[in-house]
Design an enzyme around this catalytic site. Sequence first.
Site, short mmCIF file in Angstrom:
data_model
loop_
_atom_site.label_atom_id
_atom_site.label_comp_id
_atom_site.label_asym_id
_atom_site.label_seq_id
_atom_site.Cartn_x
_atom_site.Cartn_y
_atom_site.Cartn_z
CG ASP A 1 -17.80 -2.58 -2.24
OD1 ASP A 1 -16.56 -2.57 -2.40
OD2 ASP A 1 -18.51 -1.58 -2.45
CG ASP B 1 -11.57 4.16 -5.70
OD1 ASP B 1 -12.47 3.93 -6.54
OD2 ASP B 1 -11.39 5.26 -5.18
CG ASP C 1 -2.19 0.78 1.02
OD1 ASP C 1 -3.27 0.17 1.00
OD2 ASP C 1 -2.12 2.02 0.85
C1 LIG Z 1 -10.50 1.12 -0.50
S1 LIG Z 1 -9.00 0.85 0.32
C2 LIG Z 1 -9.08 -0.89 0.76
C3 LIG Z 1 -8.11 -1.24 1.86
C4 LIG Z 1 -8.17 -2.69 2.35
N1 LIG Z 1 -7.82 -3.62 1.31
C5 LIG Z 1 -9.53 -3.02 2.91
O1 LIG Z 1 -10.28 -3.77 2.25
O2 LIG Z 1 -9.84 -2.55 4.01
C6 LIG Z 1 -7.82 0.87 -1.00
C7 LIG Z 1 -6.37 0.91 -0.56
O3 LIG Z 1 -5.55 0.85 -1.70
C8 LIG Z 1 -4.48 1.77 -1.59
N2 LIG Z 1 -4.12 2.16 -2.96
C9 LIG Z 1 -4.95 2.62 -3.91
N3 LIG Z 1 -4.29 2.82 -5.07
C10 LIG Z 1 -3.00 2.48 -4.83
C11 LIG Z 1 -1.83 2.44 -5.63
N4 LIG Z 1 -1.87 2.80 -6.91
N5 LIG Z 1 -0.67 2.03 -5.08
C12 LIG Z 1 -0.63 1.65 -3.76
N6 LIG Z 1 -1.70 1.65 -2.96
C13 LIG Z 1 -2.88 2.06 -3.48
C14 LIG Z 1 -5.04 2.91 -0.75
O4 LIG Z 1 -4.01 3.62 -0.09
C15 LIG Z 1 -5.98 2.17 0.19
O5 LIG Z 1 -5.34 1.82 1.41
#
Ligand SMILES: C[S@@+](CC[C@H](N)C(=O)[O-])C[C@H]1O[C@@H](n2cnc3c(N)ncnc32)[C@H](O)[C@@H]1O
Length: 223
Positions: free
Chosen positions: A161, A125, A76
Site C-alpha cells: 500500500d 513495513d 516471518d
Molecule cells: C506489516 S506486516 C505484513 C504481514 C502480512 N504480509 C500481511 O500483509 O498481512 C509485516 C510482517 O513482516 C514481519 N517481519 C518484518 N521484518 C522482518 C524480518 N526482518 N524478518 C522476519 N519477519 C519480519 C513482521 O513480523 C510482520 O508479520
Amino acid sequence: MGSKNKLKRFKENETFKNVIQPKREEIEKNMFPLKGKWKEFFGNDNPIVLELGCGKGEYTVGLARQDSQKNFIGIDIKGARFWRGAKSALEESLPNAAFLRTQIELIDQVFAENEVSEIWITFPDPQIKYKRTKHRLTNQSFLARYRHILIEDGVVHLKTDSEFLHGYTLGLLHGLGLDVCYANHDVYKNEGSPWEVLGIQTFYEQQYLEKGKPITYIQFKVS
Ligand SMILES: C[S@@+](CC[C@H](N)C(=O)[O-])C[C@H]1O[C@@H](n2cnc3c(N)ncnc32)[C@H](O)[C@@H]1O
C-alpha cells in the site's frame, strides 16, 4: 493478542509438521539441515516459492490451494501470527505449504544458491525513515540475497500500500538496470494485474482497503 494465547500458539507450532523453527545459532554456524535440501522436505522436485514477512500467511496458503505443483514457504519472525496459516494448511491437508520462523536477513543462509523460484513480499513495513533504509526489504542488500537464492529467471513480487516503497523500489530497479516485468500503482482500479494479485488479500491489505488506500504491485527480476 494476549500472552496466554501467544504461548498456546507457540506450543502448537512446535507440534505442527509444517512449521520449521531453527535456532539462529544453528543457521549462523551453517548447520541448518534443510539448506539445499528443501526438495527432500517436500518430497518432490517442484519449484519453491517464498512469502517474506508472511504474517498470517494468506499468500502462502492461498497460492498453495491454487497450485499443487509448487511448494510455498511463508517466512516471518512472529510465530504467533503464522500459526493461523500453518493451522489452516494442516486442516485443509495442503502438503505444499510450510512456515519458517526466522529473520529475513538470514534468507541466504537457509536457502542454497538457485533453490528458490519466486519470492512474494507482501505489505512489508516501508521503513520510510532514512536511518531505517537498511531494513527495507527491497534495498540493494536484500536484492543481492534474493539474487543468490533465486534461479536465473526467478521472479520477485512486491505488493504494498506504500507509494513510497513502490516508488523507491521502481527507482532502484531502474538505476540498477534490472528488469521490471510489470508494475501497477492501483491494482483494483487499473486493469491488467495477474489473478494472484487481485484474488488473494492479506490481513494488512484488508485494513488498507477499508481506508480506501490504493494497492500497488511490481513484478521484477534481480538478475
Ligand atoms: C506489516 S506486516 C505484513 C504481514 C502480512 N504480509 C500481511 O500483509 O498481512 C509485516 C510482517 O513482516 C514481519 N517481519 C518484518 N521484518 C522482518 C524480518 N526482518 N524478518 C522476519 N519477519 C519480519 C513482521 O513480523 C510482520 O508479520
